[in-house]
Design a protein around this motif. Sequence first.
Motif, PDB file in Angstrom:
ATOM      1  N   ALA A  18       0.852  -1.204   0.000  1.00 11.15           N
ATOM      2  CA  ALA A  18       0.000   0.000   0.000  1.00 11.15           C
ATOM      3  C   ALA A  18       0.884   1.248   0.000  1.00 11.15           C
ATOM      4  N   HIS A  19       1.982   1.214   0.780  1.00 10.42           N
ATOM      5  CA  HIS A  19       2.958   2.324   0.817  1.00 10.42           C
ATOM      6  C   HIS A  19       3.486   2.598  -0.594  1.00 10.42           C
ATOM      7  N   ALA A  20       3.850   1.538  -1.293  1.00  8.65           N
ATOM      8  CA  ALA A  20       4.430   1.696  -2.631  1.00  8.65           C
ATOM      9  C   ALA A  20       3.398   2.244  -3.620  1.00  8.65           C
ATOM     10  N   ALA A  26       1.923   9.502  -6.031  1.00  7.18           N
ATOM     11  CA  ALA A  26       2.455  10.855  -5.808  1.00  7.18           C
ATOM     12  C   ALA A  26       3.600  11.149  -6.781  1.00  7.18           C
ATOM     13  N   THR A  27       4.491  10.153  -6.955  1.00  8.18           N
ATOM     14  CA  THR A  27       5.714  10.378  -7.743  1.00  8.18           C
ATOM     15  C   THR A  27       5.464  10.387  -9.249  1.00  8.18           C
ATOM     16  N   LEU A  28       4.606   9.460  -9.715  1.00  8.71           N
ATOM     17  CA  LEU A  28       4.464   9.295 -11.176  1.00  8.71           C
ATOM     18  C   LEU A  28       3.203   9.943 -11.734  1.00  8.71           C
ATOM     19  N   ALA A  72       4.572  -0.192   9.129  1.00 12.21           N
ATOM     20  CA  ALA A  72       5.160  -1.455   8.648  1.00 12.21           C
ATOM     21  C   ALA A  72       6.494  -1.726   9.326  1.00 12.21           C
ATOM     22  N   VAL A  73       7.329  -0.683   9.387  1.00 10.67           N
ATOM     23  CA  VAL A  73       8.648  -0.869  10.001  1.00 10.67           C
ATOM     24  C   VAL A  73       8.491  -1.167  11.499  1.00 10.67           C
ATOM     25  N   ALA A  74       7.580  -0.424  12.157  1.00  4.16           N
ATOM     26  CA  ALA A  74       7.377  -0.636  13.599  1.00  4.16           C
ATOM     27  C   ALA A  74       6.818  -2.027  13.879  1.00  4.16           C
ATOM     28  N   THR A  80      11.286   3.106  14.420  1.00  5.34           N
ATOM     29  CA  THR A  80      11.599   3.556  13.064  1.00  5.34           C
ATOM     30  C   THR A  80      13.039   3.132  12.757  1.00  5.34           C
ATOM     31  N   GLN A  81      13.432   3.269  11.498  1.00  2.00           N
ATOM     32  CA  GLN A  81      14.802   2.863  11.137  1.00  2.00           C
ATOM     33  C   GLN A  81      15.530   4.011  10.449  1.00  2.00           C
ATOM     34  N   PHE A  82      15.472   5.192  11.069  1.00  2.93           N
ATOM     35  CA  PHE A  82      16.176   6.346  10.504  1.00  2.93           C
ATOM     36  C   PHE A  82      17.602   6.435  11.046  1.00  2.93           C
ATOM     37  N   LEU A  93      16.468   8.907   2.988  1.00  2.00           N
ATOM     38  CA  LEU A  93      16.059   9.709   1.831  1.00  2.00           C
ATOM     39  C   LEU A  93      14.546   9.915   1.857  1.00  2.00           C
ATOM     40  N   GLY A  94      13.813   8.840   2.179  1.00  2.00           N
ATOM     41  CA  GLY A  94      12.342   8.914   2.201  1.00  2.00           C
ATOM     42  C   GLY A  94      11.849   9.962   3.184  1.00  2.00           C
ATOM     43  N   LEU A  95      12.440   9.961   4.379  1.00  2.00           N
ATOM     44  CA  LEU A  95      12.022  10.954   5.381  1.00  2.00           C
ATOM     45  C   LEU A  95      12.323  12.366   4.887  1.00  2.00           C
ATOM     46  N   SER A  96      13.516  12.553   4.294  1.00  2.00           N
ATOM     47  CA  SER A  96      13.898  13.892   3.810  1.00  2.00           C
ATOM     48  C   SER A  96      12.960  14.347   2.696  1.00  2.00           C
ATOM     49  N   VAL A  97      12.630  13.437   1.772  1.00  2.00           N
ATOM     50  CA  VAL A  97      11.768  13.809   0.640  1.00  2.00           C
ATOM     51  C   VAL A  97      10.422  14.314   1.151  1.00  2.00           C
ATOM     52  N   VAL A  98       9.881  13.589   2.133  1.00  2.00           N
ATOM     53  CA  VAL A  98       8.566  13.956   2.659  1.00  2.00           C
ATOM     54  C   VAL A  98       8.622  15.356   3.292  1.00  2.00           C
ATOM     55  N   ALA A 152      13.904   9.465  -7.028  1.00  2.00           N
ATOM     56  CA  ALA A 152      14.982   8.725  -6.344  1.00  2.00           C
ATOM     57  C   ALA A 152      14.398   7.883  -5.204  1.00  2.00           C
ATOM     58  N   GLY A 153      13.402   8.457  -4.501  1.00  2.00           N
ATOM     59  CA  GLY A 153      12.743   7.712  -3.412  1.00  2.00           C
ATOM     60  C   GLY A 153      12.095   6.452  -3.944  1.00  2.00           C
ATOM     61  N   MET A 154      11.470   6.556  -5.112  1.00  2.00           N
ATOM     62  CA  MET A 154      10.812   5.379  -5.685  1.00  2.00           C
ATOM     63  C   MET A 154      11.815   4.316  -6.106  1.00  2.00           C
ATOM     64  N   THR A 156      14.872   3.825  -4.958  1.00  2.00           N
ATOM     65  CA  THR A 156      15.474   3.149  -3.803  1.00  2.00           C
ATOM     66  C   THR A 156      14.427   2.282  -3.085  1.00  2.00           C
ATOM     67  N   GLY A 157      13.138   2.675  -3.174  1.00  2.36           N
ATOM     68  CA  GLY A 157      12.066   1.872  -2.572  1.00  2.36           C
ATOM     69  C   GLY A 157      11.959   0.513  -3.245  1.00  2.36           C
ATOM     70  N   ILE A 158      12.092   0.510  -4.574  1.00  6.35           N
ATOM     71  CA  ILE A 158      12.038  -0.762  -5.313  1.00  6.35           C
ATOM     72  C   ILE A 158      13.183  -1.675  -4.850  1.00  6.35           C
ATOM     73  N   ASP A 159      14.385  -1.094  -4.728  1.00 10.12           N
ATOM     74  CA  ASP A 159      15.539  -1.886  -4.261  1.00 10.12           C
ATOM     75  C   ASP A 159      15.311  -2.374  -2.822  1.00 10.12           C
ATOM     76  N   GLU A 160      14.683  -1.515  -2.021  1.00 10.40           N
ATOM     77  CA  GLU A 160      14.431  -1.843  -0.606  1.00 10.40           C
ATOM     78  C   GLU A 160      13.515  -3.068  -0.494  1.00 10.40           C
ATOM     79  N   TRP A 161      12.456  -3.067  -1.306  1.00  9.94           N
ATOM     80  CA  TRP A 161      11.547  -4.240  -1.284  1.00  9.94           C
ATOM     81  C   TRP A 161      12.338  -5.503  -1.622  1.00  9.94           C
ATOM     82  N   ASN A 162      13.178  -5.420  -2.640  1.00 14.58           N
ATOM     83  CA  ASN A 162      13.940  -6.599  -3.060  1.00 14.58           C
ATOM     84  C   ASN A 162      14.831  -7.124  -1.937  1.00 14.58           C
TER      85      ASN A 162
HETATM   86  C1  HEM Z   1       8.881   8.679  -3.182  1.00 14.35           C
HETATM   87  C2  HEM Z   1       8.758   7.437  -2.877  1.00 14.35           C
HETATM   88  C3  HEM Z   1       8.986   6.853  -1.500  1.00 14.35           C
HETATM   89  C4  HEM Z   1       9.269   7.447  -0.291  1.00 14.35           C
HETATM   90  C5  HEM Z   1       9.454   8.942  -0.022  1.00 14.35           C
HETATM   91  C6  HEM Z   1       9.378   6.401   0.707  1.00 14.35           C
HETATM   92  C7  HEM Z   1       9.626   6.589   2.068  1.00 14.35           C
HETATM   93  C8  HEM Z   1       9.877   5.587   2.992  1.00 14.35           C
HETATM   94  C9  HEM Z   1      10.236   5.798   4.385  1.00 14.35           C
HETATM   95  C10 HEM Z   1      10.347   7.148   5.073  1.00 14.35           C
HETATM   96  C11 HEM Z   1      10.444   4.566   4.949  1.00 14.35           C
HETATM   97  C12 HEM Z   1      10.942   4.280   6.383  1.00 14.35           C
HETATM   98  C13 HEM Z   1       9.889   4.252   7.459  1.00 14.35           C
HETATM   99  C14 HEM Z   1      10.480   4.042   8.840  1.00 14.35           C
HETATM  100  O1  HEM Z   1      11.682   3.721   8.997  1.00 14.35           O
HETATM  101  O2  HEM Z   1       9.718   4.172   9.823  1.00 14.35           O
HETATM  102  C15 HEM Z   1      10.217   3.576   3.919  1.00 14.35           C
HETATM  103  C16 HEM Z   1      10.351   2.219   4.087  1.00 14.35           C
HETATM  104  C17 HEM Z   1      10.194   1.302   3.081  1.00 14.35           C
HETATM  105  N1  HEM Z   1       9.747   1.547   1.781  1.00 14.35           N
HETATM  106 FE1  HEM Z   1       9.444   3.353   0.941  1.00 14.35          FE
HETATM  107  N2  HEM Z   1       9.166   5.188   0.083  1.00 14.35           N
HETATM  108  C18 HEM Z   1       8.919   5.422  -1.263  1.00 14.35           C
HETATM  109  C19 HEM Z   1       8.645   4.478  -2.242  1.00 14.35           C
HETATM  110  C20 HEM Z   1       8.704   3.123  -2.050  1.00 14.35           C
HETATM  111  C21 HEM Z   1       8.428   2.119  -3.070  1.00 14.35           C
HETATM  112  C22 HEM Z   1       7.985   2.445  -4.514  1.00 14.35           C
HETATM  113  C23 HEM Z   1       8.636   0.898  -2.498  1.00 14.35           C
HETATM  114  C24 HEM Z   1       8.520  -0.499  -3.064  1.00 14.35           C
HETATM  115  C25 HEM Z   1       8.373  -0.805  -4.322  1.00 14.35           C
HETATM  116  C26 HEM Z   1       9.033   1.118  -1.115  1.00 14.35           C
HETATM  117  C27 HEM Z   1       9.360   0.146  -0.206  1.00 14.35           C
HETATM  118  C28 HEM Z   1       9.742   0.346   1.096  1.00 14.35           C
HETATM  119  C29 HEM Z   1      10.208  -0.715   1.967  1.00 14.35           C
HETATM  120  C30 HEM Z   1      10.351  -2.202   1.585  1.00 14.35           C
HETATM  121  C31 HEM Z   1      10.494  -0.108   3.219  1.00 14.35           C
HETATM  122  C32 HEM Z   1      11.144  -0.748   4.434  1.00 14.35           C
HETATM  123  C33 HEM Z   1      10.300  -1.584   5.272  1.00 14.35           C
HETATM  124  C34 HEM Z   1      11.147  -2.198   6.394  1.00 14.35           C
HETATM  125  O3  HEM Z   1      12.353  -1.905   6.512  1.00 14.35           O
HETATM  126  O4  HEM Z   1      10.562  -2.956   7.131  1.00 14.35           O
HETATM  127  N3  HEM Z   1       9.056   2.485  -0.874  1.00 14.35           N
HETATM  128  N4  HEM Z   1       9.855   4.236   2.728  1.00 14.35           N
END
Ligand code: HEM
Length: 223
Positions: A18-20, A26-28, A72-74, A80-82, A93-98, A152-154, A156-162
Amino acid sequence: MPDAKGQGFDYHDTLIIAHAVFASMATLITAPAAILVARYFRSRAWWFKAHIVLQTLTVAFTIIFFTLSAVAVASGGHGTQFVGPKKDPHHDLGLSVVILLWVEAIFGIAAHYTHTEHSETHGAFPTIKAKKSPLRHLHAWYGIFVAGLLYAGMKTGIDEWNMVADSGTLVPSGIQIAFWVIFSLEIAAYVIGWTLEAFRGKSNLRMISDHSTDEEKDGSPSI
Ligand code: HEM
Ligand code: HEM
């Protein structure tokens, strides 16, 4: 690591999907559409309403996707994992972008309430040459920067899921290709928008009216 294969995704992975989805919208979709409206349709009376509606949706999506990622992280019991051993570039990066995007929305609202003095522009790129509040210039350039960070957030998010999905799955390659194709088309459309302005700007004299205020300027043909 619980394996969700055969039983659907677990709680963590469902929240991250749902996050993705919200992050991708928002991004695309909303942020680039709002920026392209500002680039191509600034001479139409409706451009500002469209920009603000789309960017309000962008801000709403950031609140939703940020909350989903934090929950999800909690859910893994790590808070959190900052910072700490589990922090990684996507989280930071995600926190900064927001945060940077929320600041950009505040700049946008402030820019809307600026007063523009009489200004005539000659030559290419009237958007840059027009004498208008520095806040308007700042909002436009900083906005491009924030849009870049969203992409860039997107990525790295794709890589993060992997790396961390409990299901052990990878983001399907079709989705990854779609990301790069949409990214390229949007950047190309934006660059073409500036190129068109360069050609049109050369042949026209542009003017911002003397007493234009927020609504007058943003709601009527302007630079
Ligand atoms: C602009 C796009 C995005 C932003 C700004 C963003 C932001 C974040 C942030 C702030 C967190 C950390 C939350 C925490 O530590 O409490 C996070 C975690 C995560 N995000 Fe994103 N995200 C983005 C896109 C995506 C996309 C597209 C995917 C997957 C395809 C994704 C997958 C994940 C995953 C797997 C985690 C980590 C969950 C964990 O460590 O348990 N994100 N994201
Ligand atoms: C919701 C609050 C927002 C308001 C009220 C707002 C308002 C404005 C205004 C008044 C302009 C015209 C500036 C000028 O005179 O040159 C503008 C342009 C622009 N805005 Fe926003 N904005 C908002 C949110 C955003 C966000 C969140 C972003 C980035 C993600 C953004 C990116 C841009 C860009 C890049 C331009 C310049 C486009 C171009 O001419 O190429 N705006 N916005």
